[in-house]
Design a protein around this motif. Structure first.
Motif, mmCIF file in Angstrom:
data_model
loop_
_atom_site.group_PDB
_atom_site.id
_atom_site.type_symbol
_atom_site.label_atom_id
_atom_site.label_comp_id
_atom_site.label_asym_id
_atom_site.label_seq_id
_atom_site.Cartn_x
_atom_site.Cartn_y
_atom_site.Cartn_z
ATOM 1 N N ASN A 21 71.975 -9.398 37.565
ATOM 2 C CA ASN A 21 72.032 -8.808 36.224
ATOM 3 C C ASN A 21 71.278 -7.478 36.175
ATOM 4 N N GLY A 22 70.131 -7.421 36.874
ATOM 5 C CA GLY A 22 69.364 -6.183 36.907
ATOM 6 C C GLY A 22 70.129 -5.058 37.593
ATOM 7 N N ASN A 23 70.768 -5.384 38.738
ATOM 8 C CA ASN A 23 71.547 -4.364 39.456
ATOM 9 C C ASN A 23 72.736 -3.877 38.625
ATOM 10 N N LEU A 24 73.442 -4.832 37.999
ATOM 11 C CA LEU A 24 74.601 -4.454 37.198
ATOM 12 C C LEU A 24 74.187 -3.675 35.954
ATOM 13 N N SER A 25 73.066 -4.073 35.371
ATOM 14 C CA SER A 25 72.574 -3.347 34.198
ATOM 15 C C SER A 25 72.259 -1.893 34.561
ATOM 16 N N ASN A 26 71.654 -1.696 35.737
ATOM 17 C CA ASN A 26 71.372 -0.331 36.200
ATOM 18 C C ASN A 26 72.661 0.446 36.452
ATOM 19 N N MET A 27 73.663 -0.250 37.040
ATOM 20 C CA MET A 27 74.931 0.417 37.329
ATOM 21 C C MET A 27 75.612 0.878 36.053
#
Length: 289
Positions: A21-27
């Protein structure tokens, strides 16, 4: 014992899902940030983007290029006068109005060179108007709703086991890093366009000095076409970013997360390639060499 393993498994799953979720939120945050940043950068006029650089370019143009443009005007006007005399049988078949035409051309040439920066900035003001209107449409219709996108995919992530979640973590981390690299390339493209604008404006008096002559006027007209192409390139950049944001926004994460992640990476690569092509596309449309 089984309950301990299940608790560890659940803890790992929650940890990995949080990382995803953190990686996708950053993306997705980077997507929205790109749209806003590019809109702000491309919508700037040369004097608004960096006043210090613009002042330096204008000073160089006035002190270094303008005297050369004066020599070019002198040469062009002499060439024009000689051509006028020879075409009319050494003044035997000449009409009085040709002298008025000649002096009018000379006045126009001097006026264009002395007001060259006003003309060039007017071109970019029109380009800024196009970009500003395009940015309003793109920012309204292409912004990604990060919270709803993450909520839609959480149910799919909960059904995955730890090895698959590990794979998704690596995929999202890799794509997130690639998107940051692409962001740097996009910044290079935007700054490179502005530097090209400054370089083009710095020599503006010389091509403008040739515009009133029939033979030499192609230099000035082609320069003006290139100037318009640079202004319209900003609009093309906004269109590319808008298409990119809409494509990413339309991804259905919950159905196939692996495909969606690499689709985001592919769309970002396509965006960079498209931005590189906007300059040549604008010049080809306006037939600027």
């Amino acid at each position: 014992m089984e309950s301990i393993f299940e608790a560890i498994n659940d803890w790992l799953k929650e940890l990995l899902i949080g990382a995803i979720n953190g990686n996708l939120s950053n993306m997705f945050g980077d997507v929205n940030e790109k749209v806003n940043t590019i809109a702000a950068q491309v919508g700037q006029t040369p004097q608004g983007w960096n006043g210090g650089v613009f002042s330096m370019i204008r000073s160089l143009s006035d002190s270094v290029i303008l005297p050369i443009a004066g020599l070019v005007i002198t040469y062009v006007l002499c060439y024009e006068l000689i051509s006028m005399v020879t075409e009319k049988n050494s003044l035997h078949d000449i009409d009085t109005w040709l002298f008025f035409k000649y002096f009018f051309k000379a006045w126009v040439a001097v006026y264009l060179v002395t007001h060259v920066f006003d003309i060039t900035m007017a071109v970019f003001d029109v380009g800024q108007h196009l970009v500003s209107n395009a940015a309003g449409v793109i920012n309204t219709n292409a912004s990604i709703d990060i919270d709803s996108s993450l909520d839609a995919m959480n149910a799919s992530l909960q059904t995955m086991e730890v090895p698959e979640l590990l794979l998704v973590v690596m995929e999202t981390a890799l794509v997130s890093m690639c998107m940051k690299i692409m962001s740097i390339l996009i910044t290079v493209i935007l700054y490179g366009r502005m530097i090209e604008i400054y370089l083009t404006c710095s020599v503006a008096p010389i091509p403008f000095a040739t515009m009133t002559n029939r033979e030499w006027g192609s230099i000035g007209s082609n320069y003006l076409k290139g100037l318009i192409a640079l202004a319209v390139q900003g609009f093309f950049i906004m269109v590319c970013v808008g298409i990119y944001a809409v494509l990413v926004n339309g991804l259905v994460i919950a159905s196939n997360i692996h495909s969606a992640i690499f689709s985001v990476a592919a769309y970002t690569v396509i965006l960079c390639f498209s931005l590189f092509k906007t300059g040549s596309l604008a010049k080809s449309i306006f037939n600027a060499h």
